[in-house]
Scaffold this motif. Structure first.
Motif, PDB file in Angstrom:
ATOM      1  N   ALA A 101      36.914  40.239  39.558  1.00  0.00           N
ATOM      2  CA  ALA A 101      36.139  40.615  40.740  1.00  0.00           C
ATOM      3  C   ALA A 101      36.869  40.127  41.984  1.00  0.00           C
ATOM      4  O   ALA A 101      37.347  38.989  42.036  1.00  0.00           O
ATOM      5  N   LEU A 102      36.976  40.985  42.982  1.00  0.00           N
ATOM      6  CA  LEU A 102      37.672  40.618  44.213  1.00  0.00           C
ATOM      7  C   LEU A 102      36.788  39.688  45.041  1.00  0.00           C
ATOM      8  O   LEU A 102      35.658  40.039  45.397  1.00  0.00           O
ATOM      9  N   TYR A 142      33.608  45.204  44.287  1.00  0.00           N
ATOM     10  CA  TYR A 142      34.678  45.879  43.573  1.00  0.00           C
ATOM     11  C   TYR A 142      35.433  44.897  42.672  1.00  0.00           C
ATOM     12  O   TYR A 142      35.522  43.698  42.953  1.00  0.00           O
ATOM     13  N   VAL A 143      35.959  45.466  41.600  1.00  0.00           N
ATOM     14  CA  VAL A 143      36.725  44.715  40.613  1.00  0.00           C
ATOM     15  C   VAL A 143      38.103  45.363  40.504  1.00  0.00           C
ATOM     16  O   VAL A 143      38.205  46.593  40.412  1.00  0.00           O
ATOM     17  N   LYS A 171      33.189  34.893  48.160  1.00  0.00           N
ATOM     18  CA  LYS A 171      32.304  36.008  48.483  1.00  0.00           C
ATOM     19  C   LYS A 171      32.868  37.296  47.901  1.00  0.00           C
ATOM     20  O   LYS A 171      34.063  37.571  48.018  1.00  0.00           O
ATOM     21  N   LEU A 172      31.984  38.100  47.292  1.00  0.00           N
ATOM     22  CA  LEU A 172      32.380  39.396  46.774  1.00  0.00           C
ATOM     23  C   LEU A 172      32.586  40.369  47.931  1.00  0.00           C
ATOM     24  O   LEU A 172      32.210  40.100  49.085  1.00  0.00           O
ATOM     25  N   THR A 173      33.157  41.523  47.635  1.00  0.00           N
ATOM     26  CA  THR A 173      33.558  42.444  48.703  1.00  0.00           C
ATOM     27  C   THR A 173      32.374  42.935  49.532  1.00  0.00           C
ATOM     28  O   THR A 173      32.548  43.269  50.704  1.00  0.00           O
ATOM     29  N   GLY A 196      44.346  49.180  39.571  1.00  0.00           N
ATOM     30  CA  GLY A 196      43.296  50.068  40.047  1.00  0.00           C
ATOM     31  C   GLY A 196      42.068  49.256  40.428  1.00  0.00           C
ATOM     32  O   GLY A 196      42.030  48.027  40.269  1.00  0.00           O
ATOM     33  N   VAL A 197      41.059  49.935  40.927  1.00  0.00           N
ATOM     34  CA  VAL A 197      39.828  49.285  41.389  1.00  0.00           C
ATOM     35  C   VAL A 197      38.639  50.093  40.892  1.00  0.00           C
ATOM     36  O   VAL A 197      38.670  51.327  40.911  1.00  0.00           O
ATOM     37  N   TYR A 198      37.598  49.384  40.452  1.00  0.00           N
ATOM     38  CA  TYR A 198      36.370  50.075  40.074  1.00  0.00           C
ATOM     39  C   TYR A 198      35.160  49.328  40.623  1.00  0.00           C
ATOM     40  O   TYR A 198      35.224  48.147  40.957  1.00  0.00           O
TER      41      TYR A 198
END
Length: 972
Positions: free
Chosen positions: A625-626, A605-606, A632-634, A665-667
């Protein structure tokens, strides 16, 4: 009064070229003015190279347990608190006081304190080099300087805020002053040496061992052979222009003796005792005086400092302490065997030969103290011996200077010692982590600006700038295992200060693992706190707790049952137009069924940030990017993971000053699809949330017109201002829709007025939108205008104009922005046949006249086909979205479709009063859906405000702004 004369002429001693100074170039006038030689200049070069290595990536690694507590304690001193009285610390006042002063000047930043440690170690290295210059050849002294600075323990403590750099600095200066006292036979240098050693003791108690080693040298003498290093070279002139003295009989140039070098006698004992008094008394007065004052003013000092040392390992028997000490020696010898196999035999050799070189060897008997210490021991505790051991190793290299092919052997021996150290130091220098600021930011936001919390490591309190309890300020393995700090005491302090959060490391090496009453402490946590999640800080994993009943610091948003946003905010209140700033966000894996049931995420997620004005215009953006502290990405986050992140928000150049909303927001990274924000009932309420407000100020430097990023540059002179460019999001628009237009301006004089966008057709102006325009002379600015096209405007091609308006609304200057095509929209005012008519009011201006459902039964993996009939009662100024949900019997949304009506082609701003809008939706049903009856729910919401329109069904308000149409049966 005696005078020095050159030695009588005689056979010239055999002197090796490496040690001879006969043919060396004389130092320059600049070096002579500084009292330095060419060799000293090389030594300074070594210091500069070492400084670069010590300062490299100095703030890259912050996970240091003891240093972190010292950071916290010195921070509290900088705020005016008193050590021992206001917070617990076993450290000595000089070390802590200097740290508090540095933080008072530079603020709570670890880097200035670490830079000071580097400077102190470099200063200690230079003083050590000057000592070696008096004991050996210049080249060997240079090698010793390089080895001392490369020593892994010296390098490790020299890059952090610990007392060892302070101790090394003072004892190295103390040794140098002592040698000056011997050379000049002046007791004021001896007194200075004692004062320096006293300051070393005031920084760390192990400094007393170095002073004890020097005391052994003074008391027992350099040796009974009557031979000092001053007579070894026949009394030749030294490189620095002085003459070696005969220390074998004791220097009496100034009518007194400092140290006796001759055979033992009562007279020699008296001389040495006198010197011992002049050395030890100042040290005792300094160290004892300062500590005595603290003991009188702050009685807790004894327990805090000396009790800390005495209580550690107090449960061990004398035999256990002895075995522990021997094991400690073994560990240290294994770690530094290449150094010790040279240094220890050299110590024996210099004892046999006597002379001033025994100054280094007499430090070694102090090692016996570690057999008596019951506390936990680490190799760094012997860092006070680094000058002595490195010095003895350097002296052992002297014979190699006269050997055949000595160069290769010397380089091999030096390289075998120093190169592995340099490689190890380089590895330490490259350590880097990103978890400290993340967990500190999370905890700071969790407890609020005036809150407090308990952490396994007080360094987290320092980095979060939030206080902790009296004992927790010095929480350590030794203090916990000795019983000096107990879980009951921590709990009592936590309740007394109103702490609302706890952060405990989950490994076997955490501080609280060593609490003697750990089980009772964990029971206290279970009773008063609830787990919030886990936080990964590089290799450490923390369990974060929140006090039961404590309010959350802000709204906690559910993003699609995937992530929880624990809010966040900007790091500053304002930003200049065209500038940027960081915005902090706190995320966690969403718990649909409780903390223990958090599933792992499968998507990356970003997070995005939008800077919007009251009309919904976007003036800035930031996407990131989270990732967690391990990058590490989500999709790689573990169940229950918490995290803090920072995203840079960039403000567009030319953005007008004012107050804006920061939307978050998150996408999904895969397809850019946004996650819905779900309310407590699991219903979407939009995809963006107003995180905070931000004030945009005027930019100090005016942007260029090309910086505005407009699609069509132009130079239209409209009188008081010039139009320098414009952009339109599209070249055609449906009647009833809204067009966004961006306009770039440059003031030609101060302007406070109005401008207008006009839609002009063959018959004249059909639509106008006025907006304020304020510019200073020469100011370049950007304006965004929402231009609504009335639903009744006939289809066709029009020209879009922009004008500056005068006082009566007349155009003072006009520019042509090009053509705009308006597509007509057919409107139906006849009520269609509706299978399920309704009487539902939404927000007083829209009626839901009914719906059609293709089938009331659907299979898993199928589609629910729904048609809605909207009947507006008035004009709508907001573009609303429709949500359609298929909700399982247990209240979980299993299928949904959200969009602008009629597949994003009929925005509500173009609805005409009295018409009927036919709006169709295909809602997917998951293949994993269980059999049962599912509710079909619909409604309207404002995506900018994340608010649903209120609903009334048959005149009665419906809960949660939604209409339950009917149930649909899912069956295979």
């Amino acid at each position: 009064m005696t005078t020095e004369t050159p030695p009588a002429a005689g056979p010239r001693p055999a002197v090796h070229p490496l040690t001879s100074t006969t043919h060396r170039p004389r130092p320059t006038a600049f070096l002579r003015a500084l009292g330095l030689t060419w060799v000293d200049a090389v030594g300074l070069g070594v210091l500069l190279v070492a400084a670069a290595g010590y300062l490299f990536n100095l703030g890259g690694w912050l996970i240091t347990d003891d240093e972190g507590s010292y950071f916290y304690q010195s921070w509290r001193i900088s705020l005016g608190e008193v050590p021992y009285r206001d917070f617990l610390t076993p450290q000595l006042p000089l070390f802590m006081g200097v740290g508090g002063l540095v933080q008072r000047v530079f603020g709570p930043d670890p880097v200035p304190l670490r830079v000071l440690s580097v400077c102190l170690v470099l200063g200690a290295g230079w003083a050590f080099y000057r000592v070696l210059r008096r004991l050996t050849t210049p080249s060997i002294a240079l090698v010793g300087l390089a080895a001392f600075l490369a020593h892994p323990d010296v390098y490790a403590v020299g890059r952090v805020y610990r007392p060892e750099p302070y101790m090394l600095f003072f004892i190295a200066l103390g040794l140098w002053a002592f040698m000056r006292a011997e050379e000049r036979a002046r007791r004021r240098w001896l007194v200075l040496s004692g004062l320096l050693f006293g300051l070393g003791v005031l920084t760390k108690l192990f400094g007393a061992l170095a002073l004890g080693g020097l005391g052994l040298y003074v008391l027992l003498g350099p040796g009974a052979r009557g031979q000092g290093p001053g007579t070894e070279d026949g009394g030749r002139k030294t490189e620095d222009g002085g003459w070696n003295r005969d220390y074998g009989t004791g220097n009496t140039k100034y009518g007194l003796r400092i140290t006796h070098y001759g055979p033992f006698s009562l007279q020699s004992l008296i001389i040495n005792l006198q010197s011992l008094v002049f050395l030890g008394l100042p040290a005792v007065l300094v160290a004892g005086g300062v500590m005595g004052v603290f003991l009188l003013v702050v009685p807790e000092t004894w327990t805090a400092v000396f009790g800390h040392q005495l209580m550690q390992g107090s449960q061990l028997s004398r035999w256990d302490v002895l075995v522990k000490g021997i094991e400690f020696y073994g560990v240290y010898f294994t770690q530094y065997a290449p150094l010790l196999v040279f240094a220890l035999p050299m110590a024996v050799q210099v004892w046999r030969e006597g002379g001033r070189r025994t100054l280094l060897a007499w430090q070694l008997p102090t090692l016996i103290a570690f057999i008596l210490l019951s506390r936990e021991l680490w190799p760094r505790h012997l860092v006070y011996l680094a000058p002595a051991l490195v010095g003895l190793w350097a002296l052992s290299l002297e014979p190699m200077l006269a050997w055949t092919r000595r160069g290769f052997l010397l380089v091999a021996v030096v390289g075998a010692i120093i190169l592995p150290w340099v490689f190890k130091d380089n590895e330490v220098a490259h350590y880097s982590e990103r978890g400290t600021w993340r967990i500190a930011a999370f905890l700071a936001a969790e407890v609020g600006p005036h809150g407090s919390f308990l952490a396994d490591y007080p360094e987290l309190n320092f980095y979060a700038q939030r206080p902790t309890g009296y004992a927790a300020a010095s929480l350590s393995q030794g203090a916990a295992s000795s019983g000096q700090i107990t879980g009951a005491r921590l709990a009592q302090e936590l309740d007394a200060m109103g702490g609302t959060a706890v952060a405990l490391e989950m490994s076997d090496f955490s501080q609280t693992r060593f609490l003697r009453d750990r089980a009772q402490f964990l029971a206290y946590l279970d009773q008063n706190f609830r787990p919030l999640g886990i936080f990964q800080r590089n290799h450490q994993v923390y369990q974060i707790y929140r006090r039961k009943g404590a309010p959350a610091p802000g709204p906690e948003l559910n993003f699609g049952d995937q992530l929880t946003l624990f809010t966040g905010g900007p790091y500053q209140d304002s930003v200049p137009s065209g500038g940027s700033m960081m915005v902090g966000l706190r995320f966690g894996v969403r718990p649909p069924g409780g903390l223990d049931q958090r599933p792992p995420l499968t998507e990356d997620y970003v997070a995005f940030l939008h800077l919007r004005d009251a009309e919904g215009n976007q003036w800035g953006q930031g996407d990131g990017a989270l990732t967690d502290s391990n990058r590490k990405l989500t999709s790689e986050w573990v169940p229950g993971e918490l995290n803090s992140d920072r995203i840079r928000l960039n403000v567009r150049p030319g953005a007008p000053p004012g107050v804006y909303d920061i939307m978050v927001g998150v996408y999904r990274r895969r397809d850019l699809g946004r996650l819905d924000i779900l309310n407590s009932q699991g219903n979407p309420v939009g995809t963006e949330f107003k995180l905070a407000q931000l004030r945009v100020t005027a930019s100090a430097a005016q942007p260029k017109p090309t910086d505005l990023g407009l699609a069509f540059p132009t130079t239209a002179d409209l009188g008081a201002a010039r139009l320098v460019g414009y952009s339109m999001e599209r070249g055609e628009v449906e009647a009833g829709d809204t067009l966004r237009v961006e306009l770039g301006w440059q003031g030609q004089r101060d302007l406070e007025g109005q401008a207008a966008l006009s839609l002009v057709g063959p018959g004249g102006e059909v639509e106008r939108q006025t907006f304020p325009l304020s510019l200073g002379r020469g100011e370049v600015g950007l304006r965004q205008v929402l231009f609504p096209v009335d639903a009744d405007v006939p289809g066709g091609t029009y020209t879009l104009h922009v004008s500056l308006l005068g006082g009566a609304g007349a155009a003072l200057g006009t520019a042509d922005l090009g053509q705009l095509t308006v597509r007509p929209v057919a409107a139906t005012f006849t009520r269609p046949a509706i299978a399920h008519p309704l009487r539902v009011d939404l927000g007083e201006r829209v009626d839901l006249a009914g719906y059609d459902l293709q089938a009331e039964t659907v299979a898993p993996g199928g589609t629910v086909n729904l048609t809605l009939y909207w009947h507006p009662q008035g004009r709508l100024t907001q573009s609303l979205k429709v949500f359609t949900h298929l909700v399982s019997p247990d209240g979980v949304i299993v299928g949904q479709r959200d969009n602008v009506p009629v597949d994003n082609t009929r925005p509500t701003t173009g609805w005409r009063p009295g018409e009927y809008i036919v709006d169709r939706y295909s809602i997917p049903v998951p293949a994993t859906a269980r059999a049962g009856r599912y509710e079909l729910r619909v409604g309207l919401y404002d995506p900018l405000a994340n608010e649903r329109l209120p609903v009334q069904v048959d005149g009665q308000p419906a809960p949660d702004g939604q209409v339950v149409l009917q149930t649909v049966e899912v069956r295979p």
